[in-house]
Design a protein around this motif. Structure first.
Motif, PDB file in Angstrom:
ATOM      1  N   ASN A  63       0.603  -1.272   0.129  1.00 17.43           N
ATOM      2  CA  ASN A  63      -0.165  -0.217  -0.215  1.00 17.43           C
ATOM      3  C   ASN A  63       1.009   1.373   0.012  1.00 17.43           C
ATOM      4  O   ASN A  63       0.847   2.565  -0.415  1.00 17.43           O
ATOM      5  CB  ASN A  63      -0.895   0.187   1.437  1.00 17.43           C
ATOM      6  N   VAL A  93       2.511   1.517  -3.713  1.00 17.45           N
ATOM      7  CA  VAL A  93       1.873   1.993  -4.494  1.00 17.45           C
ATOM      8  C   VAL A  93       1.669   3.539  -4.208  1.00 17.45           C
ATOM      9  O   VAL A  93       1.164   4.550  -4.859  1.00 17.45           O
ATOM     10  CB  VAL A  93       0.425   1.360  -4.395  1.00 17.45           C
ATOM     11  N   ARG A 106       3.287   2.634 -10.537  1.00 14.17           N
ATOM     12  CA  ARG A 106       1.888   2.032 -11.332  1.00 14.17           C
ATOM     13  C   ARG A 106       2.157   0.350 -11.546  1.00 14.17           C
ATOM     14  O   ARG A 106       1.309  -0.085 -12.784  1.00 14.17           O
ATOM     15  CB  ARG A 106       0.700   2.893 -11.428  1.00 14.17           C
ATOM     16  N   MET A 150      -2.280 -10.896  -8.058  1.00 14.38           N
ATOM     17  CA  MET A 150      -3.945 -10.654  -7.761  1.00 14.38           C
ATOM     18  C   MET A 150      -4.158  -9.101  -6.885  1.00 14.38           C
ATOM     19  O   MET A 150      -4.364  -8.329  -6.595  1.00 14.38           O
ATOM     20  CB  MET A 150      -4.368 -12.070  -7.162  1.00 14.38           C
ATOM     21  N   LEU A 169      -2.862  -6.549  -8.378  1.00 12.95           N
ATOM     22  CA  LEU A 169      -3.880  -5.736  -9.544  1.00 12.95           C
ATOM     23  C   LEU A 169      -4.801  -5.413  -8.070  1.00 12.95           C
ATOM     24  O   LEU A 169      -5.101  -3.780  -8.763  1.00 12.95           O
ATOM     25  CB  LEU A 169      -4.872  -7.065 -10.208  1.00 12.95           C
ATOM     26  N   ARG A 170      -5.378  -5.632  -7.387  1.00 13.01           N
ATOM     27  CA  ARG A 170      -6.348  -5.483  -6.374  1.00 13.01           C
ATOM     28  C   ARG A 170      -5.460  -3.323  -5.832  1.00 13.01           C
ATOM     29  O   ARG A 170      -6.657  -2.601  -6.087  1.00 13.01           O
ATOM     30  CB  ARG A 170      -6.033  -5.842  -5.343  1.00 13.01           C
ATOM     31  N   ALA A 171      -4.504  -3.492  -5.621  1.00 11.82           N
ATOM     32  CA  ALA A 171      -3.617  -2.081  -5.202  1.00 11.82           C
ATOM     33  C   ALA A 171      -4.330  -1.306  -6.200  1.00 11.82           C
ATOM     34  O   ALA A 171      -3.526  -0.323  -6.084  1.00 11.82           O
ATOM     35  CB  ALA A 171      -2.509  -2.236  -4.851  1.00 11.82           C
ATOM     36  N   GLY A 172      -3.922  -1.384  -7.907  1.00  8.91           N
ATOM     37  CA  GLY A 172      -3.909  -0.590  -8.685  1.00  8.91           C
ATOM     38  C   GLY A 172      -2.944  -1.244  -9.482  1.00  8.91           C
ATOM     39  O   GLY A 172      -2.455  -0.027 -10.135  1.00  8.91           O
TER      40      GLY A 172
END
Lengths: 566, 566
Positions: A207, A210, A215, A227, A230-233
């Motif tokens: 977290n 990012v 990114r 995964m 990806l969830r974190a953008g």
């Protein structure tokens, strides 16, 4: 051409430059494959329709794919200069490349980046850049340059159309610790793309990373990591390079709702692989062989990376896009039938560059190299030895009884222990250090090279000092490159005069040269290419024991350690 | 807050502002729904993890959706000012809006656009703009302003963060003809987003249009049109507004490979619909009811429009995104349980604006309005009558025997024929014209209003001149708005003092006012809202017969025509 005239042509009034007739268009925008004729003028796609062309090309019902887009590669690692690289990948359908000139930046700093920009200017393949974020990689080695946030700002301002942002931020500990120099680089690239590089980073540390800006990530090696990122953008760059191959492990992450956030990249692609297996077309073949829908695979090497980087005009076939495309016979083997770049056939293009930058004189080792530079430090007891195994970048921190000659440790063929020396080559500081490595499979002679991540100092491995001196001198004489020596004879060389990293020759000649090196190192006992392996032995960011020009590095404690354990 | 501090907080060091615990996150980035606690600080999402918060909110296992993003709407059509609109849509989960201030631009030009910018500055809902491309819409009417490419350039340069590009380019014939003024506007917006508007445009004309710049379309009404526009690289905005509802017809275009190129937008949303049915949450309900996967539907009103417009920080839940989100009980009815904007509960926000721009004095009709302004031109024989039918913007070009009084044609309740007058109201030119319309269902009295696309002149429909004069005067007295009159009495009014287009009151009061108008027009014989219908009778771009302040327009020939057929 005037816009009004282009509109007229797109509407079918007048004769366009080229019509590709009778294609099955792999349309990455509408997500279908449809029959069409494609009109092209002034290097731009006009659209699908009934066009009359000055030239007409019958595609014979083949599949038409958009020119491919590479999202992350270090061109230097191909040993080719940008023009040579561009020509090599163009044959494989690549139309645009986003590269990180991290290697040459470590050797030549700003001049190196400028060289890459100038030598790739206006090539038929569009070369874009991410500005290197971590030069030097550590404080435990002497690189040729140091790049700060001032450089980031300067280059981003100077080349807004060619430098898209900040390259892979490998220093994730620095980001997480809030290091001022690191954060100032990230801030300098705000509103630009910032690529990440954070293997296995997860949870709340991810977290923080990012949030700070990066990114994308191309270091994922397992499903749950992918995964979570990806969830974190993050944009997931599935890497399928020559060295690191993650696609098979990561494919399970793809679903019907997230594939637009995934690209396939190579990161590093060696010249033999380029010649024999291709570039992103190899990634396509592999993805489809592993069960991915071909249309989705094509999106991952075209529109997905193009959009991630904001490269309007790339990665698709449609009105206003650059007329980059290629024909394949099927969507399984992706055998390439014809490549079009900017509306011309590949063979109509020239891949030339002019540059007047001082990149050919990068060897600065000071005094003549002699045996004194290969003397290990004095001591007694046991010695630390770098333990390598093929295909692994991780090394072991071994402790062994030394083989002594006159009280000095030497190479020991019986136990596959070889001497390893790193000599600073950028500023003639005279800095050098010697250690030992097990697992190179050299039984005689010596090899030397100037590709040694990330500082790219002169690295020499050998079984006797005389051959090591000769190999090192040979590389200095060539202005950088690789040399293989045995019993006072030079068996093979590959000159890399451009920054000691790249050849000025084309794909065929360089890959022949690499094969020649392979043959020669084979005579020394190696059944593989040992230059790849030694090129990572001076990189003090991958555990456990490494050697830089300043000495042995215990990567686990991130500090220097002595040769002798006592 | 300092970036280093934010990184610390994201990593779990320290107490964050808010934790939303126990959610099922609809993650539009990874394409899954996953359980998580979400940390928020300084109005920004920190990420998923174990956070301690100054405040903690138990979501009770509800679904957490990202704040929604409207890709195309004319705020003026809600009759609410930006703050009133923002407050109304915030309750429905909308966090960002891209609007086209086309209506106020036609009334007040630059000042109108400035007003919209200033009055929406720093609202809890982020309002972004596309600069109106077609002001005035035609040369057949007198609008309040004229905007050129110079204005486009000026505004794009002045507000790079708030004006994202050029709004719907409705003048597609101008684009295709290479009209210089039109192309110069497109050029001024190069490198910005350009929205399209090209109903039924297809084939090679579509190629020409897309090549010129527009990269979206919200006018598709059938499947093949939608697929063709996707193929050509347009972002498909599926419109589900109050007036035009295309979603059901277009859903079949969505497949697993193209949905990232599709958004759901409203275009126009009336105030009653907003109050009773919601905003984009209505679109979600509808899409899911029609069979769309809920995750995909959410993407189409969040990350998809955010990416199309380059709105970084909007449309998803993840580290670094703005902390806009809302909780719903399920993914079918999308009943909204709680809304968070910029990390605060909706009820903690104020929706205020201060502006000192002269938008409240937009009525400039010159002399006192009297019956002479409602006199039709003299003639003999039959007259042309605008034929309307409810819910249809298309009108018929009818030819009828006039009902005469003293040789002058008058309204004819027996045949549902009503008098219609349009009076220029922007520059007191005195320009006005009178015609007749069939199908309004007015049996007595008169109505008048200042919402009349696109020039928004004063439009009056009535069965007798005295009531028409009174209705028009009442609207002028209010500084714009709607009035309903019968037998010399004002039955109902809704003042729209802001440019004659918007009320300065909130959702409840304005929707009550609209209901009051409905009740009053019901007394005149209408069983529906006739103001919506007359608001399109002066728009000379939709066939077949229309009336502007300059006279009757035969839209099919795009020229003026007389009242009398002889």
């Amino acid at each position: 051409m005037q816009l009004a005239r282009m509109i007229d042509l797109a509407r079918g009034s007048g004769t366009v430059d080229l019509v590709i007739r009778n294609c099955r268009v792999v349309n990455v925008l509408s997500g279908e494959i449809h029959q069409a004729d494609v009109g092209i003028a002034d290097g731009i796609f006009l659209g699908f329709g009934v066009y009359e062309g000055k030239r007409e090309y019958d595609a014979g019902g083949r599949f038409l794919l958009p020119g491919l887009v590479e999202g992350h590669i270090h061109i230097e690692s191909t040993l080719l200069t940008p023009p040579g690289f561009a020509q090599a990948v163009a044959e494989h359908g690549t139309a645009a490349v986003v590269c990180d000139p991290h290697e040459i930046a470590n050797v030549l700093g700003r001049v190196g980046v400028e060289y890459m920009l100038r030598s790739s200017h206006n090539l038929p393949v569009s070369i874009f850049f991410m500005f290197p974020s971590c030069v030097p990689a550590t404080a435990l080695e002497d690189s040729g340059a140091r790049l700060s946030s001032v450089d980031v700002e300067h280059f981003l301002r100077l080349y807004p159309d060619r430098i898209l942002g900040l390259a892979e931020m490998m220093n994730f500990p620095g980001v997480l610790a809030g290091d001022e120099g690191v954060l100032s680089k990230l801030k300098a690239a705000t509103d630009k793309v910032i690529d990440g590089h954070a293997p296995l980073l997860s949870g709340m540390d991810l977290n923080g990373y990012v949030l700070a800006g990066p990114r994308s990530d191309h270091e994922c090696s397992n499903l749950s990591e992918a995964m979570e990122k990806l969830r974190a953008g993050m944009h997931l760059m599935m890497r399928e390079g020559s060295l690191e191959r993650n696609m098979e492990d990561l494919l399970g992450v793809v679903n019907d709702f997230n594939s637009q956030n995934i690209s396939i990249v190579t990161d590093d692609r060696n010249v033999l692989d380029l010649r024999e297996n291709g570039h992103l077309d190899y990634g396509l073949r592999r993805a489809v062989a592993l069960g991915m829908d071909p249309l989705r695979a094509v999106q991952m090497v075209s529109i997905n990376p193009a959009r991630y980087f904001g490269l309007n005009g790339y990665g698709a076939i449609g009105p206003g896009f650059r007329a980059n495309c290629f024909l394949v016979d099927d969507l399984k083997d992706f055998n390439i039938h014809e490549v079009f770049l900017n509306g011309l056939l590949l063979e109509e293009h020239v891949f030339e560059s002019g540059n007047g930058l001082p990149v050919r004189n990068s060897m600065h080792v000071g005094t003549e190299i002699d045996e004194s530079m290969f003397a290990p430090e004095k001591g007694s007891g046991k010695i630390r030895v770098i333990g390598t195994s093929h295909g692994q970048l991780l090394t072991e921190n071994l402790v062994m009884e030394p083989l002594l000659e006159n009280g000095v440790p030497v190479a020991d063929p019986a136990r596959d222990v070889c001497k390893l020396t790193v000599i600073e080559r950028h500023r003639a500081t005279g800095s050098h250090a010697t250690g030992f490595v097990r697992g190179l499979w050299l039984s005689q002679g010596a090899i030397a090279g100037t590709v040694a991540h990330d500082s790219h100092n002169l690295i020499v491995a050998g079984m006797n000092d005389a051959d090591m001196v000769l190999a090192a001198r040979e590389v200095v004489r060539m202005g950088g490159g690789f040399a293989v020596v045995r019993d006072g004879c030079v068996l093979a060389t590959l000159p890399l005069p451009v920054a000691g990293l790249m050849s000025d020759k084309g794909l065929a000649e360089v890959s022949d040269g690499v094969r020649e090196l392979d043959r020669a190192t084979g005579e020394l006992g190696c059944s593989y290419n040992p230059f790849m392996l030694i090129s990572f032995l001076a990189l003090p960011v991958i555990p456990s024991l490494k050697l830089t020009d300043r000495g042995l590095v215990d990567v686990d404690t991130f500090g220097f350690t002595g040769l002798w354990t006592d």
